[in-house]
Design a protein around this motif. Structure first.
Motif: not given
Length: 433
Positions: A229-231, A236-237, A357-360, A387-388
């Motif tokens: 979930m952290i990833l 996502g953000m 999506q909500g952190t977008t 992301s990496a």
């Protein structure tokens, strides 16, 4: 080959899922046409402002931050079919109103802001209901296959929608695309209404109260759910802002028209589609290591796409980036959803939607400002690098958590003991709490 196809499309043998997939294919194609039309309208109204595009993206996803967790509770308590019907009707009405404004030449930037906020509010309710409804359509055994097929039809629509939208915008303008999107929502409404309720895999009972905090506690108490979930939150953000970065890349870096922008989006979607079909053969819950590797690979490909010097090379690298994006999203989704107690599935998938999506809005505003000041490439570079790096950080935490404790000497017996359970037992507890 026949056995491969039978395994890849197994969920389509179920009538309710066939109806659902057909309706979603039409509706999602319309939605992706709307994305292209909305973005192009904003760029035309603002003189190619990356900040304005970032605000639209932020407004469309901001309701997920506010309402998605409560919507997950609604999905656990109420009939998901009714929630989906209501949400699709509401989305169709909103798209119709914006299309009429664009058709009459009365559309203004604040109109787009307002309708983006409205559509985002509806999506906050629809998304957790739709994601958790897939299990009711096919049952837990076929969930990975059905989820992957859902990603496949989503990306089929993502391939066809933007390409068709680019042509329609060039021929008829953005209003026509918006009106077609409004009609497309009826496909899902009709499909859901035609389903056989007695063939759904519904839970034996629904909770009268589905407290949001109970779902949060369930996730926080499960390390095997928390790490992926952290990833998902970081990727996502910062990594999944293609609705913002691709139109800017097409128009301000390569100086292309709407049709060429549609082809860039199509290349990305084609890679996503290939990944979706690849994951249809997955059976069971993927390992956390696979989720981490997928996030790292996606980050690398997105970074390379941001560095591409030419339009053809950018399209090729976006094909790979699209593959990496869906492969990661599917691995994380299956890891989380198949490890969740069914009583909490709606709320946990609402959490998944929230962090994915909500952190977008936060990422979109940041990437929009960076793109306007440093150029369109910076959005892809920041997303890929973040992301990496997140994948590397989660890998370190995972490896440290699996490391057995150093032995110490018991003061009373003189025997060597351990302060923690062995990795094997810890793994069992994570998989089967």
């Amino acid at each position: 080959m026949s056995s491969f196809l039978a395994g890849a499309f197994q969920s389509l043998t179920i009538r309710n899922f066939r109806l659902f997939a057909a309706g979603q294919l039409v509706s999602v194609a319309g939605t992706w046409m709307m994305v292209v039309a909305q973005d192009w309208l904003v760029l035309d109204l603002t003189g190619d402002s990356g900040t304005a595009l970032g605000v639209v993206t932020a407004l469309q996803f901001a309701p997920l931050l506010l309402f998605t967790l409560h919507a997950g509770g609604l999905a656990d308590r109420h009939d998901k079919r009714r929630l989906l019907i209501g949400a699709n009707i509401a989305s169709g009405v909103l798209a119709l109103l914006l299309g009429v404004l664009a058709l009459t030449g009365e559309a203004r930037l604040w109109h787009v802001y307002l309708f983006a906020l409205g559509l985002g509010t509806v999506n906050a309710v629809e998304t957790p209901a739709r994601m958790s409804f897939v299990t009711e359509l096919v049952g837990p055994d076929l969930l990975p296959n059905a989820s992957a097929l859902s990603a496949a039809y989503f990306n089929c629509a993502r391939v066809a929608g933007p390409a068709l939208a680019g042509l329609l915008i060039s021929w008829f303008g953005t209003a026509t695309v918006m009106l077609l999107n409004a009609v497309s929502y009826l496909a899902t409404v009709v499909a859901v209404r035609r389903m056989r309720a007695d063939e759904l895999h519904r839970p034996e009972r629904r909770p009268r109260r589905a407290a949001v905090l109970d779902g949060v506690r369930h996730m926080l108490g499960r390390r095997d759910l928390l790490l992926p979930m952290i990833l998902v939150a970081v990727v996502g953000m910062l990594g999944f802002n293609f609705q913002l970065t691709l139109p800017l890349l097409a128009k301000t870096v390569f100086h292309t028209d709407a049709a060429a922008f549609g082809l860039l989006t199509t290349a990305f979607a084609a890679g996503s589609l290939l990944a979706a079909f690849t994951t249809t053969l997955r059976r069971g819950r993927p390992a956390l290591g696979l989720v981490i590797a997928a996030a790292a690979g996606f980050g690398l490909l997105e970074t390379l796409a941001g560095l591409a010097p030419t339009y053809p090379l950018a399209a090729l690298l976006l094909l790979g980036t699209g593959f990496g994006s869906i492969y990661f999203a599917q691995a994380a989704n299956h890891r989380i959803q198949l490890g969740t107690d069914p009583a909490y599935r709606g709320r946990v998938m609402a959490l998944y939607t929230l962090v994915f999506q909500g952190t977008t809005p936060l990422g979109a505003l940041l990437v929009g400002v960076l793109s306007e000041r440093l150029g369109a490439r910076s959005g892809l570079l920041v997303g890929g690098a973040a992301s990496a790096l997140a994948a590397g950080a989660v890998l370190l935490v995972h490896l440290r958590g699996d490391r057995p404790a150093l032995p110490r000497t018991d003061a009373t017996t003189g025997d060597a003991t351990h302060d923690a359970v062995t990795p094997h037992i810890r793994h069992q507890r994570e998989e089967h709490p």
